[in-house]
Write a protein that holds these residues in place. Structure first.
Motif, PDB file in Angstrom:
ATOM      1  N   GLU A 111       0.837  -1.204   0.000  1.00 35.96           N
ATOM      2  CA  GLU A 111       0.000   0.000   0.000  1.00 35.96           C
ATOM      3  C   GLU A 111       0.868   1.248   0.000  1.00 35.96           C
ATOM      4  O   GLU A 111       0.541   2.250  -0.636  1.00 35.96           O
ATOM      5  CB  GLU A 111      -0.955   0.014   1.198  1.00 35.96           C
ATOM      6  CG  GLU A 111      -1.907   1.202   1.126  1.00 35.96           C
ATOM      7  CD  GLU A 111      -2.970   1.220   2.222  1.00 35.96           C
ATOM      8  OE1 GLU A 111      -3.734   2.206   2.264  1.00 35.96           O
ATOM      9  OE2 GLU A 111      -3.032   0.259   3.013  1.00 35.96           O
ATOM     10  N   GLY A 112       1.993   1.198   0.699  1.00 39.02           N
ATOM     11  CA  GLY A 112       2.911   2.330   0.692  1.00 39.02           C
ATOM     12  C   GLY A 112       3.409   2.648  -0.709  1.00 39.02           C
ATOM     13  O   GLY A 112       3.483   3.823  -1.117  1.00 39.02           O
ATOM     14  N   ILE A 113       3.760   1.613  -1.474  1.00 45.43           N
ATOM     15  CA  ILE A 113       4.229   1.819  -2.846  1.00 45.43           C
ATOM     16  C   ILE A 113       3.114   2.420  -3.709  1.00 45.43           C
ATOM     17  O   ILE A 113       3.357   3.328  -4.522  1.00 45.43           O
ATOM     18  CB  ILE A 113       4.747   0.499  -3.448  1.00 45.43           C
ATOM     19  CG1 ILE A 113       6.033   0.056  -2.728  1.00 45.43           C
ATOM     20  CG2 ILE A 113       5.001   0.643  -4.949  1.00 45.43           C
ATOM     21  CD1 ILE A 113       6.539  -1.309  -3.153  1.00 45.43           C
ATOM     22  N   ALA A 114       1.884   1.933  -3.506  1.00 43.54           N
ATOM     23  CA  ALA A 114       0.756   2.454  -4.286  1.00 43.54           C
ATOM     24  C   ALA A 114       0.502   3.929  -3.968  1.00 43.54           C
ATOM     25  O   ALA A 114       0.248   4.738  -4.876  1.00 43.54           O
ATOM     26  CB  ALA A 114      -0.493   1.624  -3.996  1.00 43.54           C
ATOM     27  N   ILE A 115       0.580   4.290  -2.685  1.00 39.86           N
ATOM     28  CA  ILE A 115       0.371   5.689  -2.290  1.00 39.86           C
ATOM     29  C   ILE A 115       1.466   6.574  -2.875  1.00 39.86           C
ATOM     30  O   ILE A 115       1.201   7.666  -3.385  1.00 39.86           O
ATOM     31  CB  ILE A 115       0.332   5.807  -0.749  1.00 39.86           C
ATOM     32  CG1 ILE A 115      -0.915   5.109  -0.208  1.00 39.86           C
ATOM     33  CG2 ILE A 115       0.367   7.265  -0.311  1.00 39.86           C
ATOM     34  CD1 ILE A 115      -0.913   4.939   1.302  1.00 39.86           C
TER      35      ILE A 115
END
Length: 425
Positions: free
Chosen positions: A76-80
């Motif tokens: 999720e961090g990479i997506a954000i």
């Protein structure tokens, strides 16, 4: 002497000494020195300065923007972050990085290796950080890793953007094989990065196997390619958290090959303490790479923070001592001999990575120590020992870069019913 540090305590040496600095280097270490300006260590520890060997300055201070990481996961961090990249500007990157660099300096950091996302065709963050690197030289040295956050081959043109970043002035070749769509792309990612290193003479620092998946085994490819291309001492594997999940027979073989190849390994305890184990219920894996086993085998292992208030880690204040504090607990390194490894993992061990030194045991770690002839990049502490520093996490009294004081913290004193409180034996 240009400057003398009076009444200093050095790890592994009995009694107090004075440290004379001249021309940006340590010129003398003796019981009594005179001449030039003086500052007093007051009987407290003087150590080498810190190398922050793994951070992402381009993402710093973006936590919650454009949205919070509700799961707390790496993915999720990479997506954000992929969403945030679209709003990067030169002014945005400069404002955030220039705000936080003094935090690092105040905590004793004189060298930073930052991974910069190059999966942005405009290379906005890279260009801004190249500007900053030139501007802050003399205060803090910066190495820039051309890091393809979304993959070299899963992101269209990722490999070409890495090449372009190097042409613009990036110092280190990055990669992220475990994020590629297929294993074949991941192997291609590693081979491309190391082939480029062989071609260009530049070092490599790859985000490798940052996952709990025990089938993620790109570190073996890194070792094989390092041996094949004779790049020993110039290649670092960051994270390598999947090693925690490998069966012991495979891990033992892998560690032997990592040592044979002369690979460096960089662990990242604060981030991986919260990013890994997200697919577990109970028991929950720690996810840290096998730090103690790697060190015991003679592999050079350093520790980096990874993040300060970004989509992957909402905490942090630019202090490598926090990295060591987490590692002491999370890596089960509370035994005396293990604790003695923690300061070197922030000082001499990352310095060897920075300077592409092949480390064999303690050989190759001498260049960043409090020793005559070495650069005068030093921390003067308000406590007498490394253990006291790890236990109390104090601010640094003085930070010196090339023999000049670049940061100073005035002592904070607590009183209880009028009596001064000191958190020492």
């Amino acid at each position: 002497m240009d400057l003398v540090i009076k009444d200093a305590r050095l790890t592994g040496r009995e009694g107090l000494v004075d440290i004379g600095l001249e021309g940006g280097r340590i010129a003398a270490i003796e019981p009594r020195l005179h001449g030039g300006e003086e500052i007093s260590a007051e009987g407290n520890l003087v150590s080498p300065s810190f190398y922050e060997i793994h951070i992402h300055l381009d993402a710093i201070l973006t936590e919650g923007d454009p949205r919070p990481n509700r799961s707390g996961s790496l993915w999720e961090g990479i997506a954000i972050w992929a969403e945030r990249v679209g709003r990067l500007s030169r002014e945005d990157v400069r404002a955030r990085v220039l705000k936080v660099l003094p935090w690092f300096v105040a905590h004793g950091v004189t060298h930073i290796r930052t991974h910069v996302d190059v999966c942005d065709p405009s290379l906005t963050a890279l260009k801004a950080l190249l500007e900053i690197k030139a501007e802050v030289k003399g205060l803090i040295d910066i190495q820039i890793v051309a890091f393809p956050q979304l993959g070299m081959f899963s992101f269209e043109g990722g490999d070409a953007l890495v090449r372009q970043a190097l042409e613009l002035g990036a110092d280190v070749i990055g990669g992220i094989p475990h994020y590629e769509i297929t294993r074949e792309y991941g192997v291609q990612n590693v081979k491309f990065a190391l082939s480029l290193a062989h071609e260009s003479g530049l070092p490599v620092d790859i985000h490798c196997d940052e996952t709990d998946d025990d089938h993620s085994r790109f570190l073996e490819t890194m070792a094989a390619e390092t041996l094949r291309l004779r790049l020993s001492g110039r290649v670092a594997a960051s994270h390598a958290t999947a090693m925690h999940s490998y069966n012991n027979a495979y891990a033992d073989k892998l560690i032997g090959n990592v040592k044979r190849a002369g690979l460096h390994v960089i662990c990242n305890p604060p981030d991986n303490a919260v990013l890994q184990g997200r697919f577990d219920h109970y028991p929950i894996r720690r996810g840290l790479t096998r730090v103690k086993e790697l060190l015991a085998a003679g592999v050079n292992v350093a520790a980096g923070h990874d993040s300060v208030m970004d989509p992957w880690y909402p905490m942090g204040k630019g202090d490598p001592l926090h990295t060591a504090f987490v590692l002491l607990h999370y890596g089960l390194m509370s035994g005396r001999e293990d604790r003695e490894q923690l300061f070197p993992m922030l000082t001499s061990r990352p310095a060897a990575i920075w300077h592409n030194r092949l480390v064999r045991g303690s050989e190759g770690l001498e260049g960043h120590a409090v020793a005559v002839g070495n650069p005068a990049d030093l921390i003067v502490w308000p406590v007498p020992t490394e253990d006291d520093a790890l236990r109390t996490l104090p601010m640094r009294r003085y930070v010196l870069k090339r023999g000049k004081v670049v940061a100073e913290t005035r002592p904070e004193v607590s009183y209880v019913q009028g009596q001064e409180v000191r958190f020492l034996r």
